[in-house]
Scaffold this active site. Structure first.
Site, short mmCIF file in Angstrom:
data_model
loop_
_atom_site.label_atom_id
_atom_site.label_comp_id
_atom_site.label_asym_id
_atom_site.label_seq_id
_atom_site.Cartn_x
_atom_site.Cartn_y
_atom_site.Cartn_z
CG ASN A 75 -22.24 3.70 -3.06
OD1 ASN A 75 -22.64 3.62 -4.13
ND2 ASN A 75 -22.21 5.00 -2.77
CG ASP A 104 -2.31 1.40 0.68
OD1 ASP A 104 -2.98 0.23 1.04
OD2 ASP A 104 -1.58 2.39 1.10
CB THR A 151 -17.05 0.42 -8.73
OG1 THR A 151 -18.15 0.82 -8.32
CG2 THR A 151 -15.64 1.02 -10.53
CG ASP A 152 -22.15 -0.22 -8.78
OD1 ASP A 152 -21.62 0.49 -8.31
OD2 ASP A 152 -23.19 0.14 -7.58
CD GLU A 153 -18.84 5.43 -8.71
OE1 GLU A 153 -18.79 6.13 -9.61
OE2 GLU A 153 -19.04 5.55 -7.23
CE1 TYR A 199 -12.95 4.53 -8.20
CE2 TYR A 199 -14.75 4.39 -8.69
CZ TYR A 199 -14.16 4.15 -8.12
OH TYR A 199 -14.13 2.96 -7.47
CE LYS A 242 -11.87 0.39 -10.07
NZ LYS A 242 -10.79 -0.92 -8.71
P1 NAD Z 1 -9.46 3.06 0.16
O1 NAD Z 1 -9.50 4.84 -0.89
O2 NAD Z 1 -10.28 3.34 0.99
O3 NAD Z 1 -7.94 3.02 -0.49
C1 NAD Z 1 -7.80 2.51 -1.46
C2 NAD Z 1 -6.21 1.81 -1.04
O4 NAD Z 1 -5.37 2.49 -1.59
C3 NAD Z 1 -5.44 3.04 -0.02
O5 NAD Z 1 -5.21 2.26 0.88
C4 NAD Z 1 -4.46 3.69 -1.02
O6 NAD Z 1 -3.65 4.11 -0.35
C5 NAD Z 1 -4.09 2.12 -1.80
N1 NAD Z 1 -3.54 2.92 -2.78
C6 NAD Z 1 -3.77 3.79 -3.82
N2 NAD Z 1 -2.70 4.32 -4.92
C7 NAD Z 1 -1.93 3.22 -4.17
C8 NAD Z 1 -0.99 2.94 -5.01
N3 NAD Z 1 -0.13 3.59 -6.72
N4 NAD Z 1 0.00 1.94 -4.79
C9 NAD Z 1 -0.48 1.25 -3.51
N5 NAD Z 1 -0.94 1.62 -3.25
C10 NAD Z 1 -2.30 2.69 -3.46
O7 NAD Z 1 -10.60 2.18 -1.24
P2 NAD Z 1 -11.66 1.45 -0.58
O8 NAD Z 1 -12.90 1.97 -0.90
O9 NAD Z 1 -11.21 0.92 -0.29
O10 NAD Z 1 -11.74 0.55 -2.29
C11 NAD Z 1 -10.86 -0.57 -2.19
C12 NAD Z 1 -11.29 -1.11 -4.00
O11 NAD Z 1 -12.79 -1.26 -3.88
C13 NAD Z 1 -10.98 -0.28 -4.84
O12 NAD Z 1 -10.28 -0.94 -6.12
C14 NAD Z 1 -12.27 0.52 -4.88
O13 NAD Z 1 -12.54 0.80 -6.48
C15 NAD Z 1 -13.24 -0.84 -4.89
N6 NAD Z 1 -14.73 -0.99 -4.50
C16 NAD Z 1 -14.99 0.61 -4.12
C17 NAD Z 1 -16.45 0.31 -2.50
C18 NAD Z 1 -16.66 1.19 -2.32
O14 NAD Z 1 -17.63 1.60 -1.63
N7 NAD Z 1 -15.44 1.61 -1.31
C19 NAD Z 1 -17.25 0.10 -3.97
C20 NAD Z 1 -17.07 -0.96 -5.20
C21 NAD Z 1 -15.71 -0.69 -5.09
O1 DAU Z 2 -20.91 2.11 -6.47
C1 DAU Z 2 -19.75 1.63 -5.72
C2 DAU Z 2 -18.42 3.10 -6.08
O2 DAU Z 2 -18.95 3.87 -4.60
C3 DAU Z 2 -17.69 2.89 -5.02
O3 DAU Z 2 -16.58 2.70 -6.99
C4 DAU Z 2 -16.48 4.39 -4.79
O4 DAU Z 2 -15.21 4.31 -5.04
C5 DAU Z 2 -16.89 5.04 -3.86
O5 DAU Z 2 -16.25 6.52 -3.37
C6 DAU Z 2 -17.81 4.88 -4.04
O6 DAU Z 2 -19.02 5.64 -5.13
P1 DAU Z 2 -20.14 7.08 -5.20
O7 DAU Z 2 -19.87 8.58 -5.83
O8 DAU Z 2 -21.28 6.47 -5.31
O9 DAU Z 2 -19.69 7.13 -3.34
P2 DAU Z 2 -19.83 8.94 -2.00
O10 DAU Z 2 -19.64 8.00 -0.80
O11 DAU Z 2 -19.26 9.71 -2.58
O12 DAU Z 2 -21.31 9.12 -2.97
C7 DAU Z 2 -22.35 8.42 -2.54
C8 DAU Z 2 -23.49 9.65 -2.93
O13 DAU Z 2 -24.32 10.24 -1.75
C9 DAU Z 2 -23.17 9.93 -4.10
O14 DAU Z 2 -25.17 9.69 -4.84
C10 DAU Z 2 -23.22 11.39 -4.39
C11 DAU Z 2 -23.48 11.76 -2.64
N1 DAU Z 2 -22.72 12.92 -1.61
C12 DAU Z 2 -21.94 12.20 -1.68
C13 DAU Z 2 -20.92 13.47 -0.78
C14 DAU Z 2 -19.09 12.57 -0.23
C15 DAU Z 2 -23.72 13.69 -1.16
O15 DAU Z 2 -23.95 14.09 -1.67
N2 DAU Z 2 -23.05 14.43 -0.41
C16 DAU Z 2 -21.36 14.56 -0.37
O16 DAU Z 2 -21.19 15.34 0.91
#
Ligand code: NAD
Ligand code: DAU
Length: 337
Positions: free
Chosen positions: A180, A34, A126-128, A151, A155
């Site tokens: 999410n 990481d 991700t579903d995005e 983003y 992906k």
């Molecule tokens: P996060 O941002 O919390 O964590 C990402 C981690 O990757 C961090 O620890 C960061 O330091 C590390 N990182 C970033 N760039 C790097 C690099 N160049 N080399 C090594 N490490 C690096 O993200 P998350 O929410 O834990 O998401 C993890 C994975 O799941 C991502 O691939 C994201 O696209 C996917 N995902 C997230 C969600 C969500 O809701 N959070 C949903 C679906 C998929």
């Molecule tokens: O669907 C999976 C994705 O979910 C992952 O791939 C991404 O890594 C993760 O960040 C997340 O993306 P979203 O953009 O959906 O998540 P976020 O929490 O940023 O926002 C969720 C919803 O809330 C979105 O419709 C935007 C809204 N939002 C978000 C923030 C940060 C607000 O209204 N206000 C805010 O301040």
């Protein structure tokens, strides 16, 4: 023993995965690379100090020499790629790091994994990548990719590259696409932890647009259990959607959090919408359910309570975070809204 390179294992989902799986499995040896960007946090891994089957390496997945060295040194035979720049709003502010890590970094992992003939390469997506839904319908694995944000386009690029390594080289790759997540250790730039922490500090809760954008929420432990099933039993070259069928408009989540914390709805502030804001995500996860026997275990009601309580009892964790780089990000993102 499976020797697994886990990337991004100090972030939200990756650290939950490593913490969970090392308890569950005694045949996994994990090398966790990481970069420790703003989103990576070694405190997420504090319960693993001196764990005999966990090695942490601070490093960049886009560093070819380092990745090659780790494969050689630890004789790695599996990869789970969580590492990414993950926040849509940050990708709108600037996208370079998103493409550097999410696309180039994944390419370096894939090429190195190919050279060392890994037994499995799991891409966490991700579903995005599917874009945005109207009022009806669900994303299936057959939904065409149509990413809308920097983003999600990074992906989607990585997903296509992963798939091409299967078709071209017959590499044993598999991809998951989840909705999410929420739960412990989520960085407070994302909706749920941001709203919890703002409410606790009696700060405004910035809701984008009309608050009616819909996301499909899953507890991080359910996601990680699905990931491990796909890792162990997923078919090479396939994609598996993961979701818990729990769609909610953002405003409902925000109001729920306020009520759980006994705070007034007057803290809600509708602000300028996110550029290119996807309206609705909703996942059809019938493939992983019917083919691999997965199903979510946590109800939203139970897991959101657990999550709110986790932030209440882990003040030290989030106070450290919001005292640093977070302040300048917050000002840039919300200052003028
Ligand atoms: P996060 O941002 O919390 O964590 C990402 C981690 O990757 C961090 O620890 C960061 O330091 C590390 N990182 C970033 N760039 C790097 C690099 N160049 N080399 C090594 N490490 C690096 O993200 P998350 O929410 O834990 O998401 C993890 C994975 O799941 C991502 O691939 C994201 O696209 C996917 N995902 C997230 C969600 C969500 O809701 N959070 C949903 C679906 C998929
Ligand atoms: O669907 C999976 C994705 O979910 C992952 O791939 C991404 O890594 C993760 O960040 C997340 O993306 P979203 O953009 O959906 O998540 P976020 O929490 O940023 O926002 C969720 C919803 O809330 C979105 O419709 C935007 C809204 N939002 C978000 C923030 C940060 C607000 O209204 N206000 C805010 O301040």
């Amino acid at each position: 023993m499976k020797k697994i390179l886990v990337t991004g294992g100090a972030g939200f989902i990756g650290s939950n995965y490593v913490n969970h799986i090392l308890n569950e499995r005694d045949d996994y040896y994990i090398v966790n690379i990481d970069k420790l960007t703003y989103a990576g946090n070694l405190e997420n891994l504090s319960s693993l100090a001196n764990h005999p089957r966990h090695v942490f390496v601070r490093g960049d997945i886009a560093n070819r020499e380092l990745v090659n060295y780790l494969f050689e040194k630890y004789e790695l035979d599996h990869v789970i790629n969580f590492a990414a720049e993950s926040h849509v709003d940050r990708s709108i502010i600037g996208s370079y790091e998103f493409f550097r890590t999410n696309v180039l970094g994944t390419n370096i992992l894939l090429e190195t994994a190919r050279k060392f003939k890994v037994k499995k390469f799991l891409q966490i997506s991700t579903d995005e990548v599917y874009g945005s839904l109207g009022k009806e319908g669900l994303f299936t694995e057959g939904t065409p990719l149509s990413p809308n944000s920097p983003y999600s386009s990074s992906k989607a690029g990585a997903d296509m590259m992963v798939s091409s390594f299967y078709h071209t080289y017959g590499m044993p790759v598999v991809t998951t696409r989840c909705s999410n997540n929420y739960g412990p250790f989520q960085f407070p730039e994302k909706l749920i932890p941001l709203m919890i922490l703002n409410a606790l500090s009696n700060k405004e809760l910035p809701v984008y647009g009309d608050g009616m954008n819909v996301r499909d929420w899953i507890y991080v432990i359910d996601h990680n259990k699905a990931i491990n099933l796909v890792f162990e039993q997923g078919k090479d070259g396939e994609v598996y959607n993961i979701g818990a069928s729990n769609e909610l408009p953002n405003i409902e989540i925000v109001k729920l959090i306020l009520s759980k914390l006994n705070k007034s709805e007057s803290l809600i502030k509708y602000v300028q919408d996110r550029l290119g804001h996807d309206r609705r995500y909703a996942i059809d996860s019938s493939k992983i359910q019917s083919e691999l026997g997965w199903k979510p275990e946590f109800t939203f009601e139970k897991a959101i309570d657990y999550t709110v309580n986790w932030y209440l009892s882990n003040e030290k964790w989030w106070k450290n975070i919001i005292s640093g780089e977070y302040q300048s990000y917050y000002e840039k993102q919300y200052g003028k809204k």
